[in-house]
Design a protein around this motif. Structure first.
Motif, PDB file in Angstrom:
ATOM      1  N   LYS A 153      -8.997  -8.093   2.196  1.00 50.52           N
ATOM      2  CA  LYS A 153      -7.971  -7.602   2.357  1.00 50.52           C
ATOM      3  C   LYS A 153      -7.029  -7.694   1.949  1.00 50.52           C
ATOM      4  O   LYS A 153      -7.006  -8.866   1.867  1.00 50.52           O
ATOM      5  CB  LYS A 153      -7.724  -7.227   3.714  1.00 50.52           C
ATOM      6  CG  LYS A 153      -8.933  -6.573   4.615  1.00 50.52           C
ATOM      7  CD  LYS A 153      -9.037  -6.160   6.277  1.00 50.52           C
ATOM      8  CE  LYS A 153     -10.320  -6.760   7.156  1.00 50.52           C
ATOM      9  NZ  LYS A 153     -10.034  -5.884   7.821  1.00 50.52           N
ATOM     10  N   ARG A 154      -5.690  -7.119   1.037  1.00 50.48           N
ATOM     11  CA  ARG A 154      -4.530  -7.719  -0.102  1.00 50.48           C
ATOM     12  C   ARG A 154      -4.109  -6.316   0.326  1.00 50.48           C
ATOM     13  O   ARG A 154      -3.885  -5.175   0.709  1.00 50.48           O
ATOM     14  CB  ARG A 154      -5.200  -7.732  -1.075  1.00 50.48           C
ATOM     15  CG  ARG A 154      -5.624  -7.691  -1.670  1.00 50.48           C
ATOM     16  CD  ARG A 154      -5.974  -7.817  -2.924  1.00 50.48           C
ATOM     17  NE  ARG A 154      -6.541  -6.353  -3.752  1.00 50.48           N
ATOM     18  CZ  ARG A 154      -5.701  -6.149  -5.758  1.00 50.48           C
ATOM     19  NH1 ARG A 154      -4.658  -6.316  -5.118  1.00 50.48           N
ATOM     20  NH2 ARG A 154      -6.668  -5.262  -5.933  1.00 50.48           N
ATOM     21  N   THR A 155      -2.719  -7.030  -0.001  1.00 45.81           N
ATOM     22  CA  THR A 155      -1.898  -5.648   0.587  1.00 45.81           C
ATOM     23  C   THR A 155      -1.232  -5.740  -1.846  1.00 45.81           C
ATOM     24  O   THR A 155      -1.074  -6.655  -1.484  1.00 45.81           O
ATOM     25  CB  THR A 155      -0.057  -6.736   0.729  1.00 45.81           C
ATOM     26  OG1 THR A 155      -0.952  -6.373   2.479  1.00 45.81           O
ATOM     27  CG2 THR A 155       0.985  -5.482   0.849  1.00 45.81           C
ATOM     28  N   GLU A 163       5.822  -5.702   0.966  1.00 42.78           N
ATOM     29  CA  GLU A 163       5.097  -5.911   2.244  1.00 42.78           C
ATOM     30  C   GLU A 163       6.690  -5.405   3.197  1.00 42.78           C
ATOM     31  O   GLU A 163       7.426  -6.615   3.099  1.00 42.78           O
ATOM     32  CB  GLU A 163       5.001  -7.470   3.005  1.00 42.78           C
ATOM     33  CG  GLU A 163       3.476  -7.925   1.990  1.00 42.78           C
ATOM     34  CD  GLU A 163       2.874  -9.100   2.776  1.00 42.78           C
ATOM     35  OE1 GLU A 163       2.941  -9.328   3.654  1.00 42.78           O
ATOM     36  OE2 GLU A 163       1.867  -9.789   2.118  1.00 42.78           O
ATOM     37  N   GLU A 192       4.664  -0.128  -0.080  1.00 45.66           N
ATOM     38  CA  GLU A 192       2.984  -1.133   0.773  1.00 45.66           C
ATOM     39  C   GLU A 192       1.937  -0.400   0.487  1.00 45.66           C
ATOM     40  O   GLU A 192       1.988   0.763   1.003  1.00 45.66           O
ATOM     41  CB  GLU A 192       4.208  -2.001   2.622  1.00 45.66           C
ATOM     42  CG  GLU A 192       2.646  -2.446   2.758  1.00 45.66           C
ATOM     43  CD  GLU A 192       2.930  -2.851   4.282  1.00 45.66           C
ATOM     44  OE1 GLU A 192       3.489  -4.173   4.141  1.00 45.66           O
ATOM     45  OE2 GLU A 192       3.409  -2.383   5.171  1.00 45.66           O
ATOM     46  N   THR A 193       0.540  -1.031   0.593  1.00 41.56           N
ATOM     47  CA  THR A 193       0.093  -0.348   0.192  1.00 41.56           C
ATOM     48  C   THR A 193      -1.596  -1.241   0.521  1.00 41.56           C
ATOM     49  O   THR A 193      -1.277  -2.046   0.120  1.00 41.56           O
ATOM     50  CB  THR A 193      -1.021   0.159  -1.301  1.00 41.56           C
ATOM     51  OG1 THR A 193       0.075   0.638  -1.739  1.00 41.56           O
ATOM     52  CG2 THR A 193      -2.142   0.622  -1.558  1.00 41.56           C
ATOM     53  N   LYS A 194      -1.939  -0.814   1.108  1.00 38.45           N
ATOM     54  CA  LYS A 194      -3.092  -2.000   1.960  1.00 38.45           C
ATOM     55  C   LYS A 194      -4.583  -1.721   2.062  1.00 38.45           C
ATOM     56  O   LYS A 194      -4.737  -1.151   2.130  1.00 38.45           O
ATOM     57  CB  LYS A 194      -2.661  -2.399   4.049  1.00 38.45           C
ATOM     58  CG  LYS A 194      -1.747  -2.834   3.701  1.00 38.45           C
ATOM     59  CD  LYS A 194      -1.632  -3.228   5.523  1.00 38.45           C
ATOM     60  CE  LYS A 194      -0.505  -4.058   6.278  1.00 38.45           C
ATOM     61  NZ  LYS A 194      -0.437  -4.778   6.982  1.00 38.45           N
ATOM     62  N   ARG A 232      -1.098   2.795   4.143  1.00 38.40           N
ATOM     63  CA  ARG A 232      -0.163   3.200   3.037  1.00 38.40           C
ATOM     64  C   ARG A 232       0.999   3.735   3.785  1.00 38.40           C
ATOM     65  O   ARG A 232       1.463   4.573   3.804  1.00 38.40           O
ATOM     66  CB  ARG A 232      -0.626   4.635   1.569  1.00 38.40           C
ATOM     67  CG  ARG A 232       0.879   4.597   0.644  1.00 38.40           C
ATOM     68  CD  ARG A 232       0.871   4.980  -0.679  1.00 38.40           C
ATOM     69  NE  ARG A 232      -0.231   3.995  -1.335  1.00 38.40           N
ATOM     70  CZ  ARG A 232      -1.331   4.969  -2.079  1.00 38.40           C
ATOM     71  NH1 ARG A 232      -1.591   6.097  -1.429  1.00 38.40           N
ATOM     72  NH2 ARG A 232      -1.897   4.266  -2.435  1.00 38.40           N
TER      73      ARG A 232
END
Length: 145
Positions: free
Chosen positions: A31-33, A37, A78-80, A94
């Motif tokens: 899992k990353r961003t 942030e 910001e997209t995870k 998002r």
């Protein structure tokens, strides 16, 4: 020749070593961003009437800007994502923070958009027909002689 008990012990030892290599650090999905942030505390600091300089101090430079008429919009995205070890990324969440400025470069409004607010646009696969025939590179060279 190994005894049946010895064979089972060797098999158990091999299985234990194989499972010991399976830790959370070698997970198949990480899992990353991507992008910014956007902390909730920063969202609370942005209010109508503040200057562009103050917004830059709080959030930094925007990812994208847009000008229309005498208004400007700054976008922070910001997209995870969950990314597999095989390179496939799946967007989980998002968030787009849009800050709108008036002609005096003061915050006029702000909005937060999520994946639910977006729309999927299908890509058109049809081609526009051309007059004549589609010539390849070789055909165009040969036709010039």
């Amino acid at each position: 020749m190994l005894l049946p008990f010895a064979k089972a012990s060797v098999a158990a030892a091999v299985l234990a070593v194989a499972l010991a290599g399976c830790t959370s650090s070698t997970s198949l999905v990480t899992k990353r961003t991507q992008g910014y942030e956007i902390p909730a505390s920063a969202l609370q600091q942005i209010r109508v009437g503040q200057s562009e300089q103050l917004v830059t101090l709080v959030l930094g430079s925007p990812m994208s800007t847009n000008s229309f008429g005498d208004q400007t919009a700054w976008y922070y995205v910001e997209t995870k994502v969950n990314q597999t070890s095989f390179g496939m990324a799946m967007v989980q969440e998002r968030t787009v923070l849009a800050i709108y400025f008036d002609k005096n470069k003061k915050v006029a409004d702000r909005a937060v958009y999520t994946l639910k607010d977006g729309k999927v646009i299908p890509i058109e696969s049809r081609r526009t027909p051309s007059f004549g025939e589609d010539a390849t590179f070789i055909d165009s060279i040969l036709s010039s002689f």
